[in-house]
Enzyme design. Structure first.
Site, short mmCIF file in Angstrom:
data_model
loop_
_atom_site.label_atom_id
_atom_site.label_comp_id
_atom_site.label_asym_id
_atom_site.label_seq_id
_atom_site.Cartn_x
_atom_site.Cartn_y
_atom_site.Cartn_z
N GLY A 23 24.32 19.34 5.31
CA GLY A 23 24.72 17.69 5.03
C GLY A 23 26.26 17.39 5.19
O GLY A 23 26.66 16.58 4.70
N GLY A 25 27.59 15.94 7.73
CA GLY A 25 28.07 14.64 8.50
C GLY A 25 28.30 13.48 7.77
O GLY A 25 29.12 12.59 8.56
N GLY A 27 29.28 11.38 3.95
CA GLY A 27 29.54 11.50 2.50
C GLY A 27 30.47 12.71 1.80
O GLY A 27 31.47 12.78 2.37
N LEU A 28 29.98 13.24 0.73
CA LEU A 28 30.61 14.13 0.28
C LEU A 28 30.67 15.53 1.10
O LEU A 28 32.04 16.11 1.16
CB LEU A 28 30.17 14.69 -1.14
CG LEU A 28 30.33 13.57 -2.11
CD1 LEU A 28 29.44 13.80 -3.52
CD2 LEU A 28 31.88 12.97 -2.60
N PHE A 106 15.35 10.87 -5.18
CA PHE A 106 14.32 9.57 -5.46
C PHE A 106 14.97 9.10 -6.93
O PHE A 106 14.17 9.88 -7.85
CB PHE A 106 13.29 9.53 -4.85
CG PHE A 106 12.81 9.89 -3.44
CD1 PHE A 106 13.35 9.60 -2.64
CD2 PHE A 106 11.60 10.60 -3.39
CE1 PHE A 106 13.23 9.98 -1.30
CE2 PHE A 106 11.41 11.12 -2.01
CZ PHE A 106 12.20 10.93 -1.04
N TYR A 156 22.95 17.56 -14.77
CA TYR A 156 21.55 17.48 -15.45
C TYR A 156 20.62 18.72 -14.86
O TYR A 156 19.36 18.72 -15.00
CB TYR A 156 20.69 16.01 -15.07
CG TYR A 156 20.47 15.54 -13.86
CD1 TYR A 156 19.43 16.42 -12.76
CD2 TYR A 156 21.23 14.52 -13.10
CE1 TYR A 156 19.38 15.75 -11.45
CE2 TYR A 156 20.71 13.80 -11.96
CZ TYR A 156 19.98 14.82 -10.87
OH TYR A 156 19.91 14.12 -9.85
N LYS A 171 17.48 21.30 -8.98
CA LYS A 171 18.92 21.30 -9.05
C LYS A 171 19.10 22.75 -10.22
O LYS A 171 20.04 23.53 -10.23
CB LYS A 171 19.82 20.36 -9.59
CG LYS A 171 19.93 19.25 -8.37
CD LYS A 171 21.03 19.75 -7.39
CE LYS A 171 21.44 18.72 -6.31
NZ LYS A 171 22.05 19.22 -5.32
N GLY A 198 30.11 14.74 -11.18
CA GLY A 198 29.63 13.73 -11.91
C GLY A 198 29.58 12.53 -10.76
O GLY A 198 29.25 12.92 -9.51
N PRO A 199 29.88 11.21 -10.81
CA PRO A 199 29.74 10.17 -10.16
C PRO A 199 30.96 10.19 -9.29
O PRO A 199 32.06 9.99 -9.54
CB PRO A 199 29.67 9.13 -10.81
CG PRO A 199 30.28 9.44 -12.32
CD PRO A 199 29.97 10.83 -12.49
N1 COA Z 1 11.32 6.71 -3.71
C1 COA Z 1 9.95 7.16 -3.94
N2 COA Z 1 9.44 7.90 -2.91
C2 COA Z 1 9.78 7.85 -1.82
C3 COA Z 1 11.13 7.22 -1.28
C4 COA Z 1 11.69 6.71 -2.54
N3 COA Z 1 12.96 6.12 -2.20
N4 COA Z 1 11.61 7.48 -0.04
C5 COA Z 1 10.34 8.37 0.28
N5 COA Z 1 9.53 8.44 -0.38
C6 COA Z 1 8.28 9.08 -0.56
C7 COA Z 1 7.41 8.50 0.91
O1 COA Z 1 6.60 7.64 0.51
C8 COA Z 1 6.48 9.74 1.15
O2 COA Z 1 5.46 10.11 0.40
P1 COA Z 1 3.91 9.71 0.80
O3 COA Z 1 3.59 10.37 2.05
O4 COA Z 1 3.24 10.07 -0.29
O5 COA Z 1 4.28 7.96 0.90
C9 COA Z 1 7.42 11.09 0.87
O6 COA Z 1 8.54 10.63 -0.19
C10 COA Z 1 8.28 11.43 2.13
O7 COA Z 1 9.00 10.32 2.58
P2 COA Z 1 9.60 10.53 4.02
O8 COA Z 1 10.15 9.48 4.43
O9 COA Z 1 8.45 11.06 5.13
O10 COA Z 1 10.60 11.79 3.93
P3 COA Z 1 11.73 12.34 4.85
O11 COA Z 1 11.42 13.72 4.65
O12 COA Z 1 11.38 11.55 6.28
O13 COA Z 1 12.87 11.95 4.15
C11 COA Z 1 14.90 12.29 2.72
C12 COA Z 1 13.45 11.98 3.02
C13 COA Z 1 15.20 12.55 1.25
C14 COA Z 1 15.35 13.07 3.48
C15 COA Z 1 15.48 10.62 3.12
O14 COA Z 1 14.85 9.83 2.10
C16 COA Z 1 16.76 10.74 3.25
O15 COA Z 1 17.51 10.89 4.10
N6 COA Z 1 17.62 10.64 1.78
C17 COA Z 1 18.89 10.46 1.92
C18 COA Z 1 19.33 11.95 1.36
C19 COA Z 1 19.59 11.36 -0.05
O16 COA Z 1 18.77 11.02 -0.56
N7 COA Z 1 20.84 11.55 -0.52
C20 COA Z 1 21.19 11.48 -1.96
C21 COA Z 1 21.58 12.74 -2.29
S1 COA Z 1 21.84 12.97 -3.95
#
Ligand code: COA
Length: 289
Positions: A23, A25, A27-28, A106, A156, A171, A198-199
């Site tokens: 990861g 590329g 953010g942190l 999420f 958490y 985690k 934290g944040p």
């Molecule tokens: N809230 C709830 N469910 C979610 C969601 C959200 N924001 N985003 C996706 N989903 C669900 C999808 O609906 C799917 O479920 P389903 O098949 O039952 O509909 C499932 O999660 C997988 O979604 P998908 O988009 O196919 O996942 P992915 O593997 O392509 O991508 C992540 C998932 C997490 C990699 C992508 O959201 C991402 O790149 N996030 C950024 C990284 C991140 O979250 N950083 C924060 C770090 S603390």
């Protein structure tokens, strides 16, 4: 003047170390990679999106004068991890450290999540971290070479938290992995530590996790006793120390860097900060002598 936004370590602290940052590329992960480069490390950054990585690699190289190798890798896929390890060794001959930083989260009432959504977070955070640690641990043990692992968890991980339950489960698992391997693999000169931040605002996570008005309504700075969010350099300083040989005797530790946020939530009377000085005056008068 406060030095908290400045680099802390001497500039050769990570000289010639080859470090992998998952990861890395954005953010942190990007911020920590940048500081590792400033301290003389060569850094492999991984994520699913090669174009993002290549862009970041170019920027980091020109900002720091260091060497960055961008490699596409979904940490959910073990073969892709093995490929990162072999390409890194092919390019730079060795690997000295791994920062398990890639994550997904999420924010949602748990019952609204599909089982696939729940598994997605478990797969990225828990399976991704365990897989990378396993693959690289096997490599280091095979090569009779030590190494340093650093895992990004969260406070958490030990308290649990509603509305981010898959992340909390994952985690907590990563924390158990950290403490377990710290002991088991110490005999191979492999250290394992964790940071619980934290944040720390990032463009990606914050706009995704707290969209629109949510960000103002649940302003994380207000939850922090120090009254502010973290600066990326503060986290980078800690990560670089834990990656460097200066922390050679630190093993199995999780260091919290959150301005006192989690412990504030734990203390029974901490919300009395809302009592004003005038109210305290009134209580005192009511108490009498
Ligand atoms: N809230 C709830 N469910 C979610 C969601 C959200 N924001 N985003 C996706 N989903 C669900 C999808 O609906 C799917 O479920 P389903 O098949 O039952 O509909 C499932 O999660 C997988 O979604 P998908 O988009 O196919 O996942 P992915 O593997 O392509 O991508 C992540 C998932 C997490 C990699 C992508 O959201 C991402 O790149 N996030 C950024 C990284 C991140 O979250 N950083 C924060 C770090 S603390």
């Amino acid at each position: 003047m406060s030095k908290h936004t400045e680099g802390m370590l001497r500039t050769d602290a990570l000289q010639d170390k080859v470090l992998i940052v998952t990861g890395g590329g954005t953010g942190l992960g990007r911020s920590m990679s940048k500081y590792f480069l400033e301290l003389g490390a060569k850094v492999v950054i991984t994520s699913r999106k090669l174009e993002v990585l290549e862009q970041t690699a170019r920027e980091l190289e020109s900002e720091t004068g260091g060497k960055v190798l961008p490699l596409a890798c979904d940490v959910r896929e073990y073969e892709q991890i093995e490929e990162v390890i072999s390409k890194t060794v092919g390019e730079w001959g060795r690997i000295d450290g791994l920062l398990n930083n890639a994550a997904g989260n999420f924010i949602s009432p748990t019952e609204r999540l599909s089982h696939r959504a729940f598994n997605t977070v478990l797969d990225i955070v828990l399976k991704g971290t365990t897989q990378f640690s396993l693959a690289l641990g096997k490599h280091w043990i095979d090569q009779k070479q030590g190494g340093t692992m650093l895992n990004i968890v969260t406070t958490y991980a030990w308290t649990g938290s509603g509305y981010v339950v898959p992340s909390a489960c994952a985690k907590a698992g990563v924390l158990a992995l950290t403490r377990s391997l710290a002991v088991e693999w110490a005999k191979y000169k492999i250290r394992c530590n964790a940071i619980a931040p934290g944040p720390f605002p990032t463009e990606g996570a914050w706009s995704r996790l707290l969209p629109g008005e949510l960000k103002d309504k649940f302003d994380p700075a207000r939850r922090v006793p120090l009254g502010r969010v973290g600066e990326h350099q503060e986290l980078a300083n800690l990560a670089a120390y834990l990656m460097s040989d200066f922390s050679a005797y630190v093993n199995g530790e999780v260091v919290t860097i959150d301005g006192g946020e989690w412990i504030k939530g734990a203390g029974e009377f901490n919300n009395l900060e809302r009592v004003t000085p005038q109210m305290w005056d009134i209580f005192e008068q009511m108490r009498g002598k």
